[in-house]
Design a protein around this motif. Sequence first.
Motif, PDB file in Angstrom:
ATOM      1  N   GLU A  82       0.802  -1.323  -0.101  1.00 31.66           N
ATOM      2  CA  GLU A  82       0.130   0.067   0.054  1.00 31.66           C
ATOM      3  C   GLU A  82       0.910   1.350  -0.011  1.00 31.66           C
ATOM      4  N   GLU A  83       2.170   1.196   0.546  1.00 33.34           N
ATOM      5  CA  GLU A  83       2.850   2.515   0.678  1.00 33.34           C
ATOM      6  C   GLU A  83       3.284   2.940  -0.610  1.00 33.34           C
ATOM      7  N   SER A  84       4.067   1.749  -1.474  1.00 36.17           N
ATOM      8  CA  SER A  84       4.547   1.927  -2.700  1.00 36.17           C
ATOM      9  C   SER A  84       3.726   2.371  -3.874  1.00 36.17           C
ATOM     10  N   GLY A  85       2.422   1.663  -3.613  1.00 39.92           N
ATOM     11  CA  GLY A  85       1.104   1.915  -4.547  1.00 39.92           C
ATOM     12  C   GLY A  85       0.543   3.389  -4.143  1.00 39.92           C
ATOM     13  N   ASN A  86       0.548   4.028  -2.974  1.00 48.45           N
ATOM     14  CA  ASN A  86       0.375   5.386  -2.658  1.00 48.45           C
ATOM     15  C   ASN A  86       1.469   6.402  -3.402  1.00 48.45           C
ATOM     16  N   GLN A  87       2.739   6.008  -3.098  1.00 44.40           N
ATOM     17  CA  GLN A  87       3.824   6.961  -3.582  1.00 44.40           C
ATOM     18  C   GLN A  87       3.626   7.127  -5.128  1.00 44.40           C
ATOM     19  N   GLN A  88       3.358   5.922  -5.894  1.00 43.57           N
ATOM     20  CA  GLN A  88       3.390   5.873  -7.297  1.00 43.57           C
ATOM     21  C   GLN A  88       1.830   6.827  -7.618  1.00 43.57           C
ATOM     22  N   ALA A  89       1.042   6.522  -6.839  1.00 42.19           N
ATOM     23  CA  ALA A  89      -0.354   7.413  -7.134  1.00 42.19           C
ATOM     24  C   ALA A  89      -0.052   8.802  -7.093  1.00 42.19           C
ATOM     25  N   LEU A  90       0.585   9.290  -6.208  1.00 41.71           N
ATOM     26  CA  LEU A  90       0.546  10.684  -5.749  1.00 41.71           C
ATOM     27  C   LEU A  90       1.525  11.242  -6.848  1.00 41.71           C
ATOM     28  N   LYS A  91       2.417  10.375  -7.203  1.00 41.19           N
ATOM     29  CA  LYS A  91       3.506  10.690  -8.152  1.00 41.19           C
ATOM     30  C   LYS A  91       2.761  11.103  -9.729  1.00 41.19           C
ATOM     31  N   ALA A  92       1.938  10.020  -9.848  1.00 44.85           N
ATOM     32  CA  ALA A  92       1.074  10.234 -11.104  1.00 44.85           C
ATOM     33  C   ALA A  92       0.272  11.578 -11.133  1.00 44.85           C
ATOM     34  N   VAL A  93      -0.551  11.767 -10.029  1.00 47.88           N
ATOM     35  CA  VAL A  93      -1.315  12.885 -10.031  1.00 47.88           C
ATOM     36  C   VAL A  93      -0.332  14.008 -10.088  1.00 47.88           C
ATOM     37  N   SER A  94       0.682  14.321  -9.596  1.00 40.67           N
ATOM     38  CA  SER A  94       1.710  15.298  -9.790  1.00 40.67           C
ATOM     39  C   SER A  94       1.983  15.628 -11.426  1.00 40.67           C
ATOM     40  N   GLU A  95       1.838  14.604 -11.913  1.00 39.66           N
ATOM     41  CA  GLU A  95       2.367  14.643 -13.380  1.00 39.66           C
ATOM     42  C   GLU A  95       1.270  14.915 -14.321  1.00 39.66           C
ATOM     43  N   GLY A  96       0.030  15.228 -13.735  1.00 40.02           N
ATOM     44  CA  GLY A  96      -1.256  15.418 -14.722  1.00 40.02           C
ATOM     45  C   GLY A  96      -2.140  14.442 -14.990  1.00 40.02           C
ATOM     46  N   VAL A  97      -1.953  13.294 -14.344  1.00 44.01           N
ATOM     47  CA  VAL A  97      -2.665  11.999 -14.279  1.00 44.01           C
ATOM     48  C   VAL A  97      -4.112  12.212 -13.739  1.00 44.01           C
ATOM     49  N   THR A  98      -5.207  12.145 -14.261  1.00 45.87           N
ATOM     50  CA  THR A  98      -6.482  12.344 -13.505  1.00 45.87           C
ATOM     51  C   THR A  98      -7.220  11.010 -13.328  1.00 45.87           C
ATOM     52  N   GLY A  99      -6.763   9.878 -13.653  1.00 42.32           N
ATOM     53  CA  GLY A  99      -7.245   8.461 -13.268  1.00 42.32           C
ATOM     54  C   GLY A  99      -6.246   7.459 -12.848  1.00 42.32           C
ATOM     55  N   LEU A 100      -6.637   6.863 -11.947  1.00 45.85           N
ATOM     56  CA  LEU A 100      -5.434   5.883 -11.329  1.00 45.85           C
ATOM     57  C   LEU A 100      -6.228   4.688 -11.391  1.00 45.85           C
ATOM     58  N   LEU A 101      -5.414   3.506 -11.776  1.00 50.33           N
ATOM     59  CA  LEU A 101      -5.958   2.386 -11.944  1.00 50.33           C
ATOM     60  C   LEU A 101      -5.095   1.221 -11.224  1.00 50.33           C
ATOM     61  N   PHE A 102      -5.558   0.913 -10.142  1.00 43.51           N
ATOM     62  CA  PHE A 102      -4.603   0.038  -9.209  1.00 43.51           C
ATOM     63  C   PHE A 102      -5.179  -1.547  -9.548  1.00 43.51           C
ATOM     64  N   GLU A 103      -3.922  -2.250  -9.578  1.00 46.39           N
ATOM     65  CA  GLU A 103      -3.936  -3.612  -9.752  1.00 46.39           C
ATOM     66  C   GLU A 103      -3.720  -4.480  -8.376  1.00 46.39           C
ATOM     67  N   LEU A 104      -4.934  -4.936  -7.909  1.00 43.33           N
ATOM     68  CA  LEU A 104      -4.647  -5.226  -6.565  1.00 43.33           C
ATOM     69  C   LEU A 104      -4.794  -6.812  -6.511  1.00 43.33           C
ATOM     70  N   GLU A 105      -3.888  -7.316  -6.008  1.00 41.63           N
ATOM     71  CA  GLU A 105      -3.591  -9.143  -5.695  1.00 41.63           C
ATOM     72  C   GLU A 105      -4.095  -9.229  -4.338  1.00 41.63           C
ATOM     73  N   GLU A 106      -4.110  -8.653  -3.105  1.00 48.51           N
ATOM     74  CA  GLU A 106      -4.368  -8.811  -1.962  1.00 48.51           C
ATOM     75  C   GLU A 106      -5.144  -7.569  -1.622  1.00 48.51           C
ATOM     76  N   ASN A 107      -5.938  -7.777  -0.322  1.00 50.80           N
ATOM     77  CA  ASN A 107      -6.462  -6.598   0.306  1.00 50.80           C
ATOM     78  C   ASN A 107      -5.431  -5.965   1.183  1.00 50.80           C
TER      79      ASN A 107
END
Length: 604
Positions: free
Chosen positions: A80-105
């Motif tokens: 969840e930590e690395s996923g959150n870091q990647q998400a925040l970076k994506a949003v800062s780069e202008g991404v307006t949608g995040l698609l998370f691939e989850l293997e576990e809860n």
Amino acid sequence: METNKKLFPEFAPVTKQQWIEKVNADLKGEDFNRKLVWKNLNDIDFQPFYNVEDSLNYLTNTGENTPALINYRSIKVTSEESGNQQALKAVSEGVTGLLFELEENVPASTLLNGINLNHTAVSFILSKKAVGFTKDFYGFVEDNIHNHKNLRGYFDLGIISNYITTGTIDVQQFETLVNLVKLWKEYPNFKTITISGTAYLDAGSNQVQEVAYTLNSLIYIIEQCLDRDINVQAVFNSLHVQLAIGSEYFVEIGKFRAFNSLLHEIAKKYGVADFKHTLTAKTSVWSKSVTDAHTNLLRATTEAMSAILGNADGVLIDAYDKEFNKASDFSNRIAANIATILKEESYFGKVANPVDGSYYIEEVSTKIAKKALELFKTIEAEGGFYKAFENEWIQTQIAKIRQEKIKLISQRRLPMVGVNKYPNLMEKVASKVLSEGAKSNSKVLTPRRASLEIEALRKVTEQIVEETKKRPIVELTSFGNLTMRKARAAFSYDFIGVSGFEVWQEKSYDSAKQAAEASAKSESDVVVICSSDPDYDESALLFVETFRAINSEKVLLLAGNPVEMMDALTKAGLDGCIHLKSDVIQTIAGVQKKIQKNNKILNG
């Protein structure tokens, strides 16, 4: 003031027939349909021009060009930590949608920490083990959304995509689907039923098949939901569809418009007149290449353009190097920038339905819709999607189109820059990143690149280099008519460059005998004779005989197709010809085999 004044009244209007008569005169006896009418692999003919005389049946409900286009980035969640870091970076780069691939809860509060759900769409591909995440996410949403309409995105349980790529369907997932529809019914812009058709196109289908089979799978899902007491209106309101985007620019625009129109026709059959689905487009795996990989940026750009103009609600643009590498910060950023540039600088999404009324695109859309509806009805009449897939009918039909595409690529009639056309001869590619060829399984669909067979050729070349520490050399040897020898040398450079061999610049000689003697003694492994047909009639046999008297090992090819001389040339020692009708895979594979054989002889 006169408002209906005609422009240029001194010029009489030109009818379509007059245009055709003029074209036929310019063709000088050539067949109009064969030369100018485009026949694509959807079994659809497209005329070279249209005018006001063309009577077109315009489709309805083709979608709306959206100013709120969602620019998705895919994030594989390992924690969840690395996923959150990647998400925040994506949003800062202008991404307006995040698609998370989850293997576990994972905890939604940690994964989405710092993400404003009122402005950023969030979607989730859920494995069976990650379904529990949905309730945790629901609680997080309730605490962080100002208005239920603000939440955008979708859940993808992979029911259809997993089934067609593995051959196994988990019926328990339908119960999960029903629960999700009920749980999220108050969030109209967050979709819980995802139908993905990307695997069809990525397995080699045409656009008609992708549209039809996706709709067939939708009927299957609808019937499963109805059996579990889910209202059909709720199914359509919860619907998210994902389609792949191919490289046929205008046809892809028409495909998305046709899909939207047919979806509404199906909804009417169920008594649903008003609903709001979402349609996401994903850049295809099929059209991408490992060689000259930066060309994927151009492919992704035109693919995204066609999807947006076709009225997709969101785009998922893969990093250009995803097929052979872990996407870097650079490649991810560039992928995000494509949609941003199209939206903000090219004004896509800021003009309402810009392609509406275009004769060509309207016809493309209508013809795809007509063909897809015919195919859709055929599947339903034979028992529906599940039966057709279990009987391998769908797989067989896609395989036919796939083989036709591969044949056209091998014959270079379906060009792919950097693959079978205009190869980058300065590029060095490690053999480990190249494919050994396609693995087939008739029971399932396997997403793959169109270039796999040509990649396998290149892999052999790179293995030769790794084993011998020397890249095979091709020498273009020319004589005779200046214009034709230059043209055939340029053709040969492009044709054989696909192999990954080192190709020397053309060397010209005063005579065939001189050219043969020099090239036979050079350090090259392959020699290509380049000249004109009259020069071949006069000197080709002399060239081959002179060459073979000096060197019996080298590969000797001729650029052209002197049919009447071939028996004599082959008998004298010519290995083959390369010309417009040559199959690049067969030709280069034959050259590689002889080079490998010669290497074994030399190494003893």
